[in-house]
Design an enzyme around this catalytic site. Structure first.
Site, PDB file in Angstrom:
ATOM      1  N   SER A   1      54.045  81.205  51.981  1.00  0.00           N
ATOM      2  CA  SER A   1      54.059  80.690  50.613  1.00  0.00           C
ATOM      3  C   SER A   1      55.061  79.548  50.548  1.00  0.00           C
ATOM      4  O   SER A   1      55.107  78.679  51.413  1.00  0.00           O
ATOM      5  CB  SER A   1      54.405  81.828  49.637  1.00  0.00           C
ATOM      6  OG  SER A   1      54.427  81.371  48.309  1.00  0.00           O
TER       7      SER A   1
ATOM      8  N   TYR B   1      50.286  72.058  43.809  1.00  0.00           N
ATOM      9  CA  TYR B   1      50.822  72.836  44.925  1.00  0.00           C
ATOM     10  C   TYR B   1      51.383  74.154  44.414  1.00  0.00           C
ATOM     11  O   TYR B   1      51.120  75.225  44.993  1.00  0.00           O
ATOM     12  CB  TYR B   1      51.895  72.019  45.640  1.00  0.00           C
ATOM     13  CG  TYR B   1      52.506  72.721  46.832  1.00  0.00           C
ATOM     14  CD1 TYR B   1      51.740  73.020  47.944  1.00  0.00           C
ATOM     15  CD2 TYR B   1      53.859  73.057  46.843  1.00  0.00           C
ATOM     16  CE1 TYR B   1      52.301  73.651  49.049  1.00  0.00           C
ATOM     17  CE2 TYR B   1      54.426  73.688  47.937  1.00  0.00           C
ATOM     18  CZ  TYR B   1      53.639  73.981  49.038  1.00  0.00           C
ATOM     19  OH  TYR B   1      54.197  74.611  50.117  1.00  0.00           O
TER      20      TYR B   1
ATOM     21  N   LYS C   1      50.190  78.045  45.380  1.00  0.00           N
ATOM     22  CA  LYS C   1      51.106  79.016  45.969  1.00  0.00           C
ATOM     23  C   LYS C   1      51.362  80.204  45.036  1.00  0.00           C
ATOM     24  O   LYS C   1      51.541  81.333  45.515  1.00  0.00           O
ATOM     25  CB  LYS C   1      52.426  78.332  46.344  1.00  0.00           C
ATOM     26  CG  LYS C   1      52.297  77.341  47.499  1.00  0.00           C
ATOM     27  CD  LYS C   1      51.796  78.006  48.768  1.00  0.00           C
ATOM     28  CE  LYS C   1      51.827  77.054  49.956  1.00  0.00           C
ATOM     29  NZ  LYS C   1      51.355  77.690  51.210  1.00  0.00           N
TER      30      LYS C   1
END
Length: 278
Positions: free
Chosen positions: A132, A146, A150
């Site tokens: 992660s 992004y 994640k």
């Protein structure tokens, strides 16, 4: 029996460093990458198989898995490391790039995991380590997509762990922060440069870049090798611990998110990362 690990995204960064570390400690390593011709010497190491795996190509996933089984007989650990980060204002980012962000960071990870689960179930053993980011715990301006990918990875991993615990399969999450020895920042910058700028955001982008420059200057310069050590610990510690913060630079932000109230956290983050305009 010597244990075997399959790692995605081994051409650079965490993947390459992890492949070298596990091989040095006596493991069989299936080091996968989109372009095996870009291998930086992993194929010269003993007990390392370098093969093609593109997380957006299911056929390549199945082929890499089958090739690894032929070579080593079984797989004990999967490290889902392949990924990249979009950097820039959400509104400026083309829809196809948004889809690619999730296709690589989440859906590809799911496809690799799905391919290996029957093998792990049959053996009633296996460990999945999903890479992660601090951006899966807290958010920052300019990396909303992004962060979204994640955050989704973290939720998927945690829920999956409950499904698999009774089958002897563990799920771990490794959360790195800023690391200078990867190509992540280079690709992020290239992606941002390709986006069409909207004039209204220009002052915000300039101020945000200054914020990120300050964060980079203040952080500890962890290396890919440092993160590989944490990945190794997650894969081998034989505990039910789920999350591993891999670099010191993000620990204050992780603590603010996980150990304070919502109001305290938002005040802390806004003071730290909100650009000052004008």
């Amino acid at each position: 029996m010597t244990q075997t690990i399959l790692i995605t995204g081994c051409s650079t960064g965490f993947g390459q460093a992890s492949a070298r570390l596990f091989a040095a400690r006596g493991w069989n390593v299936i080091a996968t990458m989109r372009r095996p011709e870009a291998d930086a010497g992993l194929s010269n190491l003993p007990n390392v198989l370098v093969t093609r795996l593109d997380v957006q190509d299911p056929a390549s996933i199945n082929s890499a898995f089958a090739e690894g089984l032929v070579r080593f007989g079984q797989i004990d650990v999967l490290v889902n490391n392949a990924g990249f980060g979009l950097f820039g204002v959400f509104e400026e980012t083309a829809r196809e790039k948004v889809l690619e962000q999730f296709a690589v960071n989440l859906f590809g990870l799911m496809d690799v995991t799905r391919a290996l689960l029957p093998h792990f179930r049959a053996r009633r053993a296996g460990t999945i380590v999903n890479i992660s980011s601090g951006a899966g715990v807290f958010t920052l301006p300019m990396i909303s997509l992004y962060c979204a990918s994640k955050f989704a990875l973290e939720g998927f991993s945690e829920a999956l762990s409950y499904e698999l615990a009774g089958l002897g399969i563990g799920v771990k999450i490794v959360e790195p922060g800023g690391v200078t020895s990867t190509s992540f920042g280079q690709r992020s910058g290239t992606e941002a440069a390709a986006a069409a700028a909207i004039p209204d955001y220009v002052p915000f982008v300039a101020a945000s870049n200054a914020v990120f420059a300050d964060l980079r200057a203040a952080r500890a310069n962890a290396t890919s090798e440092d993160v590989a050590e944490v990945i190794y610990a997650a894969a081998t510690d034989r505990t039910d611990r789920m999350r591993y913060v891999a670099t010191d630079d993000i620990k204050p932000l992780v603590a603010a998110r996980r150990e304070t109230s919502e109001a305290e956290y938002l005040a802390f983050m806004r003071a730290r990362v909100t650009p000052k305009l004008g």
